[in-house]
Every structure is written in structure tokens, then in C-alpha cells.
Design a protein around this motif. Structure first.
Motif, PDB file in Angstrom:
ATOM      1  N   VAL A  66      44.634   2.350  20.403  1.00 26.04           N
ATOM      2  CA  VAL A  66      44.255   3.378  19.443  1.00 26.04           C
ATOM      3  C   VAL A  66      43.079   4.146  20.031  1.00 26.04           C
ATOM      4  O   VAL A  66      42.078   3.540  20.433  1.00 26.04           O
ATOM      5  CB  VAL A  66      43.864   2.779  18.077  1.00 26.04           C
ATOM      6  N   ALA A  67      43.188   5.484  20.095  1.00 23.40           N
ATOM      7  CA  ALA A  67      42.126   6.340  20.621  1.00 23.40           C
ATOM      8  C   ALA A  67      41.373   6.981  19.463  1.00 23.40           C
ATOM      9  O   ALA A  67      41.988   7.449  18.497  1.00 23.40           O
ATOM     10  CB  ALA A  67      42.713   7.416  21.532  1.00 23.40           C
ATOM     11  N   PHE A  68      40.044   7.024  19.578  1.00 22.73           N
ATOM     12  CA  PHE A  68      39.237   7.606  18.504  1.00 22.73           C
ATOM     13  C   PHE A  68      37.927   8.133  19.070  1.00 22.73           C
ATOM     14  O   PHE A  68      37.496   7.757  20.169  1.00 22.73           O
ATOM     15  CB  PHE A  68      38.965   6.572  17.406  1.00 22.73           C
ATOM     16  N   ASP A  69      37.268   8.996  18.310  1.00 21.34           N
ATOM     17  CA  ASP A  69      35.966   9.535  18.684  1.00 21.34           C
ATOM     18  C   ASP A  69      34.857   8.666  18.105  1.00 21.34           C
ATOM     19  O   ASP A  69      35.005   8.070  17.027  1.00 21.34           O
ATOM     20  CB  ASP A  69      35.795  10.959  18.150  1.00 21.34           C
ATOM     21  N   ARG A 122      35.099   9.690  23.496  1.00 20.16           N
ATOM     22  CA  ARG A 122      36.374   9.051  23.184  1.00 20.16           C
ATOM     23  C   ARG A 122      36.334   7.572  23.564  1.00 20.16           C
ATOM     24  O   ARG A 122      35.814   7.196  24.610  1.00 20.16           O
ATOM     25  CB  ARG A 122      37.502   9.751  23.960  1.00 20.16           C
ATOM     26  N   ALA A 123      36.873   6.738  22.705  1.00 14.55           N
ATOM     27  CA  ALA A 123      37.020   5.305  22.976  1.00 14.55           C
ATOM     28  C   ALA A 123      38.467   4.913  22.739  1.00 14.55           C
ATOM     29  O   ALA A 123      39.196   5.579  22.001  1.00 14.55           O
ATOM     30  CB  ALA A 123      36.094   4.484  22.086  1.00 14.55           C
ATOM     31  N   VAL A 124      38.883   3.823  23.360  1.00 13.68           N
ATOM     32  CA  VAL A 124      40.215   3.270  23.138  1.00 13.68           C
ATOM     33  C   VAL A 124      40.085   1.792  22.810  1.00 13.68           C
ATOM     34  O   VAL A 124      39.465   1.029  23.562  1.00 13.68           O
ATOM     35  CB  VAL A 124      41.127   3.458  24.371  1.00 13.68           C
ATOM     36  N   SER A 144      35.746   6.973  27.380  1.00 13.36           N
ATOM     37  CA  SER A 144      34.491   6.605  28.033  1.00 13.36           C
ATOM     38  C   SER A 144      34.250   5.104  27.954  1.00 13.36           C
ATOM     39  O   SER A 144      33.361   4.585  28.627  1.00 13.36           O
ATOM     40  CB  SER A 144      33.323   7.346  27.394  1.00 13.36           C
ATOM     41  N   ILE A 145      35.049   4.403  27.135  1.00 14.78           N
ATOM     42  CA  ILE A 145      34.915   2.951  27.021  1.00 14.78           C
ATOM     43  C   ILE A 145      36.203   2.370  26.462  1.00 14.78           C
ATOM     44  O   ILE A 145      36.886   3.009  25.662  1.00 14.78           O
ATOM     45  CB  ILE A 145      33.712   2.576  26.128  1.00 14.78           C
TER      46      ILE A 145
END
Length: 307
Positions: free
Chosen positions: A70-73, A46-48, A131-132
Motif C-alpha cells: 500500500v502506497a501513501f503520503d 511517499r511510503a510503502v 522514500s521508505i
């Protein structure tokens, strides 16, 4: 319905005809729920993406008045972008009038933020799985959000402005609006969450001459460890050599410093010893810089090294 489809087909055919004559067109930004064409077996993290609007540029005195995320894989190995998991956007009253020059940039007024606050628990819950953290100018945004929400200090950061060589990729500018245009879309910018979605779209589809996706380039550079090297008590007559080498003068500490990637450190020490200190016994300062403190005001581990 048939008329709508017919009109769209006619428009597409007309645009293709104009493209053949050298015209270029952009589409409106479409906010996606996923960037996957088909299910993937790749391991995803997951990143934001984060963006702030503020009352000014001084993180000590100015305040965040809008936070967008915005959160995304994503796949850490390939940079492939997957599902989008949510958008966060809230305003906050800074407790003093927003300067007119700031309102001209983001169009946020005192009336819009009056009595509003950003919920700390919601912010922490949103970024906890990440994670970042990614921003288009992390040196600006990181200092503001770490001052307001200390939890951001525990996350590694990456920067799409500093850690992707847009110029070498043939794009010529790192401004987000220009990158969007070259990526084939346009949007109304300078509000936090919309800028985040636009940046995600750029990471997915910006053209690159190298063939390496912008997301992968950024991730690879974010993982690099580097050192801030300070040439302590460098002779005055070495200042031109240091400047040509890319060192910068810190007037407060009265020292020349530069940033060196970890694999090049030993070679840099040898250059300093020979070119600057004339093989005399000397000392340099080495500060570790990585994704956990890069772009922040927090120092890494510092060592004094005899050379």
C-alpha cells in the motif's frame, strides 16, 4: 434511505449506552483513500507498507507466494498520514507444493497460485517513488523481498514491530490483530494487502500514552544510526559481565556483540576498556547499521578499532 439513517442512529445510540456501562466495541476495517481531514501545506513524502506470505520462514529455501503493498503520503517531521495512492496484491507459484502448515496460516493453496507470477516491472514501478519501506516484521519480510527483488536493497526500511515500543505505550502486545482491536477496528487478517491496510490504520489511530503517534515514533527510530559492536578476543571470565550488559554470543564467530546507538558509542568503548579488557590494549569491531541495511542480511561498513 431515511430508514437506513434511522437504524444507524439507533445503533449508535445503543452502542453509546453500552459503552457507558464499560463495554468495548470495534468497527470493521474501512479502507481509506485519504487520512487527511483538510488539505495540508506540510511537505509530504511517499511510503510503502509491505507484507508477504511465503512457503515458510527460511528466505534461502522458501519463496514469496503473495506480495501486498500500500502506497501513501506522510509528513517526515510529524508522522502525519495523507492520501493513499494505491494497493498492489499479486500471487506467485513457488514451483513446488506449499507446505500444509503454511497454508494453515495464510490459507493460500496450490490451486490459488498455480501458473501465477509477480511482475517484476510492476513491483519496481510501485516502490520507485517511495522514500521508505515499512513492514510489521521487517527482519522477516526484507530478507525475502531482497532475495526476490534486489531493488528493495536500495530503499531505507522501518519496522512497526521493532521500532515502536507498544508495551511502553500501554498496549501490551505488538501483534497486529491486537493493535487493531486497541485501535478500535477488526479485520480478517493473514492476507498480504489487507494486513497492509490494517497496519496503516493502526499507524494512524492507535492510542499512545506518550501522545506521540506510532508513525512518528517509528520514523524517529528508523533515522537513528547505530553500531554493531563486537568485543574481539574478550577474556572468558568477562562473559557474565557482557551478558548482563546485553551482549549476545555468536557461536560461529565466537564473539560477543551488541547494538549501540551512535551517541552512546564512546561511553560503551570506555566501559569495554575498563570492565572487559582491564585497560589492556585491545581491539573491537564496529559495524555501521542504518535504515539501508538494518533488518537485512547485508553487513554495513566494518572497522577494527584499537581501544
Amino acid at each position: 434511505m431515511k430508514n437506513t439513517e434511522s437504524n444507524e442512529e439507533h445503533l449508535e445510540a445503543h452502542l453509546e449506552s453500552l459503552k457507558s456501562l464499560g463495554y468495548r466495541f470495534t468497527r470493521p476495517l474501512v479502507i481509506r483513500s485519504s487520512y487527511l481531514i483538510a488539505p495540508t501545506s506540510e511537505k509530504m513524502l511517499r511510503a510503502v507498507i509491505l507484507d508477504t506470505e511465503t512457503t515458510g520462514t527460511d528466505y534461502v529455501q522458501d519463496k514469496v507466494i503473495e506480495l501486498g503493498m500500500v502506497a501513501f503520503d506522510y509528513c517526515p517531521q510529524t508522522g502525519m498520514i495523507g492520501d493513499v495512492h494505491g494497493t498492489y496484491n499479486e500471487l506467485e507459484d513457488p514451483g513446488f507444493p506449499i507446505p500444509p502448515e503454511s497454508t494453515k496460516v495464510h490459507h493460500i493453496t496450490d490451486d490459488m497460485v498455480a501458473g501465477k507470477s509477480i511482475n517484476d516491472e510492476e513491483v519496481e514501478a510501485f516502490i520507485a517513488p517511495a522514500s521508505i519501506i515499512i513492514a510489521h516484521n521487517s527482519r522477516f519480510d526484507r530478507r525475502f523481498v531482497e532475495s526476490r527483488w534486489p531493488i528493495f536493497k536500495s530503499k531505507p526500511w522501518a519496522c512497526t514491530f521493532a521500532q515502536i515500543d507498544w508495551d511502553s505505550e500501554g498496549l501490551g502486545s505488538s501483534k497486529l490483530e491486537f493493535l487493531a482491536y486497541r485501535s478500535g477496528f477488526h479485520y480478517e487478517g493473514h492476507r498480504a494487502s489487507i494486513d497492509c491496510h490494517a497496519l496503516l490504520e493502526v499507524l494512524h489511530c492507535a492510542p499512545t500514552e506518550s501522545g506521540i503517534s506510532p508513525m512518528k515514533q517509528m520514523l524517529d527510530n528508523a533515522r537513528q544510526k547505530e553500531y554493531k559492536v563486537s568485543a574481539l578476543n574478550a577474556p572468558f571470565d568477562s562473559k557474565d559481565l557482557l551478558k548482563l550488559r546485553g551482549y549476545r554470543w555468536n557461536p560461529d564467530r565466537k564473539v560477543w556483540h551488541t547494538f549501540i546507538q551512535e551517541p552512546s558509542f564512546e561511553a560503551e568503548v570506555e566501559w569495554l576498556k575498563a570492565a572487559v579488557y582491564n585497560n589492556r590494549s585491545s581491539k573491537i569491531e564496529r559495524e555501521k547499521v542504518d535504515a539501508f541495511n538494518r533488518f537485512s542480511e547485508r553487513a554495513g561498513v566494518v572497522e577494527i578499532i584499537d581501544i
